[in-house]
Design an enzyme around this catalytic site. Structure first.
Site, PDB file in Angstrom:
ATOM      1  N   ALA A  89     -15.303 -58.386 -35.286  1.00 50.80           N
ATOM      2  CA  ALA A  89     -14.810 -57.544 -36.385  1.00 50.80           C
ATOM      3  C   ALA A  89     -13.923 -58.286 -37.395  1.00 50.80           C
ATOM      4  CB  ALA A  89     -14.087 -56.295 -35.880  1.00 50.80           C
ATOM      5  N   ALA A  90     -13.919 -59.626 -37.363  1.00 53.97           N
ATOM      6  CA  ALA A  90     -13.143 -60.378 -38.367  1.00 53.97           C
ATOM      7  C   ALA A  90     -13.675 -60.059 -39.771  1.00 53.97           C
ATOM      8  CB  ALA A  90     -13.222 -61.880 -38.109  1.00 53.97           C
ATOM      9  N   GLY A  91     -14.981 -60.171 -39.920  1.00 56.97           N
ATOM     10  CA  GLY A  91     -15.605 -59.906 -41.219  1.00 56.97           C
ATOM     11  C   GLY A  91     -15.402 -58.454 -41.643  1.00 56.97           C
ATOM     12  N   ASP A  92     -15.519 -57.521 -40.692  1.00 57.18           N
ATOM     13  CA  ASP A  92     -15.353 -56.091 -41.008  1.00 57.18           C
ATOM     14  C   ASP A  92     -13.921 -55.803 -41.459  1.00 57.18           C
ATOM     15  OD1 ASP A  92     -17.968 -55.674 -40.223  1.00 57.18           O
ATOM     16  OD2 ASP A  92     -17.421 -55.082 -38.189  1.00 57.18           O
TER      17      ASP A  92
HETATM   18  P1  ADP Z   1     -17.851 -62.818 -39.679  1.00 58.87           P
HETATM   19  O1  ADP Z   1     -16.945 -62.314 -38.604  1.00 58.87           O
HETATM   20  O2  ADP Z   1     -18.492 -61.717 -40.442  1.00 58.87           O
HETATM   21  O3  ADP Z   1     -18.798 -63.898 -39.260  1.00 58.87           O
HETATM   22  P2  ADP Z   1     -16.023 -64.823 -40.722  1.00 58.87           P
HETATM   23  O4  ADP Z   1     -16.151 -65.534 -39.424  1.00 58.87           O
HETATM   24  O5  ADP Z   1     -16.339 -65.593 -41.954  1.00 58.87           O
HETATM   25  O6  ADP Z   1     -16.897 -63.490 -40.764  1.00 58.87           O
HETATM   26  O7  ADP Z   1     -14.534 -64.252 -40.818  1.00 58.87           O
HETATM   27  C1  ADP Z   1     -14.143 -63.332 -41.805  1.00 58.87           C
HETATM   28  C2  ADP Z   1     -12.729 -63.616 -42.224  1.00 58.87           C
HETATM   29  O8  ADP Z   1     -11.869 -63.539 -41.087  1.00 58.87           O
HETATM   30  C3  ADP Z   1     -12.523 -65.012 -42.788  1.00 58.87           C
HETATM   31  O9  ADP Z   1     -12.795 -65.031 -44.178  1.00 58.87           O
HETATM   32  C4  ADP Z   1     -11.049 -65.267 -42.474  1.00 58.87           C
HETATM   33  O10 ADP Z   1     -10.214 -64.679 -43.450  1.00 58.87           O
HETATM   34  C5  ADP Z   1     -10.845 -64.507 -41.165  1.00 58.87           C
HETATM   35  N1  ADP Z   1     -10.980 -65.407 -39.992  1.00 58.87           N
HETATM   36  C6  ADP Z   1     -12.053 -65.558 -39.203  1.00 58.87           C
HETATM   37  N2  ADP Z   1     -11.830 -66.464 -38.227  1.00 58.87           N
HETATM   38  C7  ADP Z   1     -10.562 -66.891 -38.402  1.00 58.87           C
HETATM   39  C8  ADP Z   1      -9.709 -67.835 -37.735  1.00 58.87           C
HETATM   40  N3  ADP Z   1     -10.142 -68.527 -36.668  1.00 58.87           N
HETATM   41  N4  ADP Z   1      -8.445 -68.009 -38.221  1.00 58.87           N
HETATM   42  C9  ADP Z   1      -8.002 -67.323 -39.287  1.00 58.87           C
HETATM   43  N5  ADP Z   1      -8.753 -66.431 -39.964  1.00 58.87           N
HETATM   44  C10 ADP Z   1     -10.014 -66.210 -39.542  1.00 58.87           C
END
Ligand code: ADP
Length: 302
Positions: free
Chosen positions: A247-250
């Site tokens: 859910a980072a992207g969400d």
């Molecule tokens: P998804 O989960 O959709 O694959 P990402 O991996 O690109 O998307 O992560 C979405 C956002 O979450 C990133 O743009 C960043 O801001 C944040 N994020 C993800 N992973 C990390 C991390 N390891 N440390 C800090 N921020 C992170």
């Protein structure tokens, strides 16, 4: 308000020492259920970041559906656009995470795959009353397109998160104002291999040619790239110790959308807010339980 058109899943999370082989039975170290589904996660993120949020989607006529409806109501999300479909199962995800943090996921889409263009039309006022509408690829494309076309007619901004990675019909991209893919999704949609900023600019131009105003490629721990066609840049991520990036992207998308001004002029600031919110989410386990509230985001910003 923001309207999210999208998926609702009940997640069952299992933590195991290792992934079982075919034919093998193992015991889990931990099990918990939590709210999930890209649509519902993005709605929860937008709402917790302070935006009034509407949801359009579907659940089945089962216990999981009631659990999810209650969770979204508790968040004070407007659930009047959620339809209960007879003889359908609510979407469910079964997520197994091993000791190395590797996951394997099985999803039953159920009701998420079964809400139609007509269901969107019935709820069009939710869309036309909004500042923007957000959609993903866990719902029927026809329904998403209908939502975006309604939004377009009323000058409501459309935000597409093309996840999970799929080819998209050009018509949908043409109805999109802001697209927010990750690197994998960008490669699948544009067929351009993302290696450096130059390749990101090329990929962004592919979307700009179709009329997309702002392209944001999320880059995990590297933050997010943006392009308006005229202007490009990278907004760095916050340095944190990630334990679960579910859910980072969400979280990013909901938090980002919650901050956008109607004229989109502050989008770089909104990206920074999205980075901050998702940097908090990756330090916690689960999908919806990990999504931060406005107060926590503001505290982290000090
Ligand atoms: P998804 O989960 O959709 O694959 P990402 O991996 O690109 O998307 O992560 C979405 C956002 O979450 C990133 O743009 C960043 O801001 C944040 N994020 C993800 N992973 C990390 C991390 N390891 N440390 C800090 N921020 C992170």
């Amino acid at each position: 308000p923001i309207t999210v058109v999208g998926s609702i899943n009940l997640d069952t999370n299992l933590r195991v020492a290792y992934m079982p082989k075919p034919g093998e039975t193992i015991h889990t170290k931990e099990m918990y259920t939590a709210g999930g589904g890209k649509g519902a996660n993005q709605a929860v993120s937008a709402k917790r970041s302070g935006a009034s949020t509407h949801f359009i989607g579907a659940i089945g006529d089962d216990a999981a559906g009631q659990v999810m409806l209650d969770l979204l109501k508790q968040e004070e999300i407007d659930v009047s656009g959620i339809k209960e479909l007879e003889n359908k199962r609510t979407g469910q995800a079964f997520i197994t995470v091993d000791e190395a943090g590797e996951n394997s996921i099985m999803i039953h889409s159920g009701a998420n795959n079964a809400f139609s263009k007509q269901d969107i039309q019935k709820n069009q006022q939710l869309i036309t009353d909004s500042q923007c509408v957000i959609a993903q690829f866990e719902s029927p494309i026809d329904s998403t397109l209908e939502a975006f076309l309604i939004a377009r007619k009323s000058d409501v901004c459309t935000i597409l998160n093309p996840a999970p990675a799929l080819q998209a019909p050009e018509e949908l991209l043409r109805a999109t104002d802001i697209i927010v893919p990750n690197e994998t999704e960008t490669q699948i949609l544009t067929t351009i291999t993302i290696t450096d900023e130059q390749s990101m600019k090329q990929a962004a131009d592919y979307f700009h040619h179709l009329g997309v105003k702002i392209v944001i490629i999320t880059l995990g721990s590297k933050g997010a790239f943006y392009s308006t066609g005229k202007e490009t840049g990278i907004v760095d991520a916050f340095k944190v110790k990630a334990v679960d990036t579910t859910a980072a992207g969400d979280t990013f998308i909901g938090a980002f959308a919650s901050q956008l001004r109607p004229d989109l002029s502050n989008f770089v600031e909104a990206i920074r807010y999205g980075n901050l919110a998702s940097s908090i989410a990756v330090q916690r386990f689960g999908a919806q339980p990990s999504i931060p509230f406005k107060e926590e985001i503001e505290e982290a910003n000090k």
